[in-house]
Design a protein around this motif. Sequence first.
Motif, mmCIF file in Angstrom:
data_model
loop_
_atom_site.group_PDB
_atom_site.id
_atom_site.type_symbol
_atom_site.label_atom_id
_atom_site.label_comp_id
_atom_site.label_asym_id
_atom_site.label_seq_id
_atom_site.Cartn_x
_atom_site.Cartn_y
_atom_site.Cartn_z
ATOM 1 N N LEU A 111 -7.142 0.917 2.663
ATOM 2 C CA LEU A 111 -6.473 2.525 1.759
ATOM 3 C C LEU A 111 -7.136 2.876 0.892
ATOM 4 O O LEU A 111 -7.403 3.611 0.437
ATOM 5 N N PRO A 112 -6.636 1.721 -0.291
ATOM 6 C CA PRO A 112 -6.132 2.597 -1.557
ATOM 7 C C PRO A 112 -8.493 2.339 -2.232
ATOM 8 O O PRO A 112 -8.522 3.539 -2.861
ATOM 9 N N ILE A 113 -9.317 1.796 -1.161
ATOM 10 C CA ILE A 113 -10.546 2.653 -1.674
ATOM 11 C C ILE A 113 -10.407 3.717 -1.004
ATOM 12 O O ILE A 113 -11.173 4.864 -1.705
ATOM 13 N N ALA A 114 -10.736 4.229 0.006
ATOM 14 C CA ALA A 114 -10.600 5.221 0.147
ATOM 15 C C ALA A 114 -10.016 6.559 -0.385
ATOM 16 O O ALA A 114 -10.677 7.048 -0.563
ATOM 17 N N ALA A 115 -8.458 6.080 -1.028
ATOM 18 C CA ALA A 115 -7.879 7.210 -1.301
ATOM 19 C C ALA A 115 -8.814 7.408 -2.943
ATOM 20 O O ALA A 115 -8.611 8.224 -3.451
ATOM 21 N N SER A 116 -9.454 6.241 -3.401
ATOM 22 C CA SER A 116 -9.806 6.109 -4.304
ATOM 23 C C SER A 116 -11.309 6.952 -4.420
ATOM 24 O O SER A 116 -11.718 8.382 -6.339
ATOM 25 N N ALA A 148 0.583 -1.445 -0.211
ATOM 26 C CA ALA A 148 -0.063 0.083 -0.125
ATOM 27 C C ALA A 148 1.236 1.537 -0.281
ATOM 28 O O ALA A 148 0.237 2.532 -0.055
ATOM 29 N N GLY A 149 1.993 1.369 0.261
ATOM 30 C CA GLY A 149 2.658 1.929 0.422
ATOM 31 C C GLY A 149 2.879 3.336 1.667
ATOM 32 O O GLY A 149 3.223 4.712 1.478
#
Length: 343
Positions: A319-324, A104-105
């Motif tokens: 995390l990537p879902i919220a970031a998207s 996820a970085g």
Amino acid sequence: MLMSALERIRPLDVVAVAEAEERQLLLTKPPGSLGALEPLASRLAGLAGTCPPPLLEPAALAIFAGDHGIHAQGVTPWPQEVTAQMLANFGAGGAVVNAFARQAGASVTVVDVGVASGESEHKVRPGTRDFSQEPALTRAEVIAALETGIAIAAQLADGGARVLLTGDMGIANTTPAAALIAAFTGRPAEAVTGRGTGIDDEMLDHKTAVIAAALAKHSPDPSDGIDVLAKVGGLEHAAIAGYILGGASRQIPVILDGVIAASAALAAVAIAPAAVHACVAGHRSAEPGATIALAHLGLEPLVDLGLRLGEGTGALLALPIAASAVRVLHEVATFDSAGVSEK
């Protein structure tokens, strides 16, 4: 430090929320077609007080660790020394959470707020007291743990983090989590107590009875988050509650992991109700108390995969879902700008 953080926690900016909702209607997609991501993005705009809200990068995960006196009551088959051993594993980068964080970085910060062994600059005390016999913590110890969480949130925010993720480690920590959830929601122990790291029916019945007896003994006040944490909580639960308050005070979203984070969020919101606006439910833990806690907070999890590991793994997957959701408000063209016809 606690009072200063509480003074900076504010309600959602209704103008920014309205702007985000209006912008969603102008983007090149059918209205509502992104489902839960659209209200999430609007809420994060309201948290930040601007539309679009800041992108959710860089991301920082903090793993708060502590041990528990209630371990002596046989509520888990795992030895207490595993807490410290897993901290070493986190430091070496060998745990599941480390693998997910690399994917996820996200950075990983490990905070020993109450492990029974070893030394730490953040340690409040070496584990809680056995709350089946006496309160787990004093109010002063709870406040010290809350302020540790606030300080870590500030440190990560000052280092550039634009989203915070919760993590935890503590053998037996689902027992205080269930006690916290029962105390704050009013649900009985049998409704909120789960199998944790995987216990059999006999141990589950015993664990449930221990929690029910402790709640009856201490009568924690659900309107006083510090009181509930002191009577039946854990040091990592209190520190995570402080971390949530710290993120909310900086208008930075906090992605919650599983049942430990959900129980801590109940405490944070009891202390500062507007802190709920900073909370994003990362996933639905397999622990029954997690679903009850999130429903009480009015939060819908982004991921439901039957996870029950903890560490911050579910928050990292979300995390990537919220970031998207946020990136949509930044980068998707409007019908007018793209020359796309509306219906």
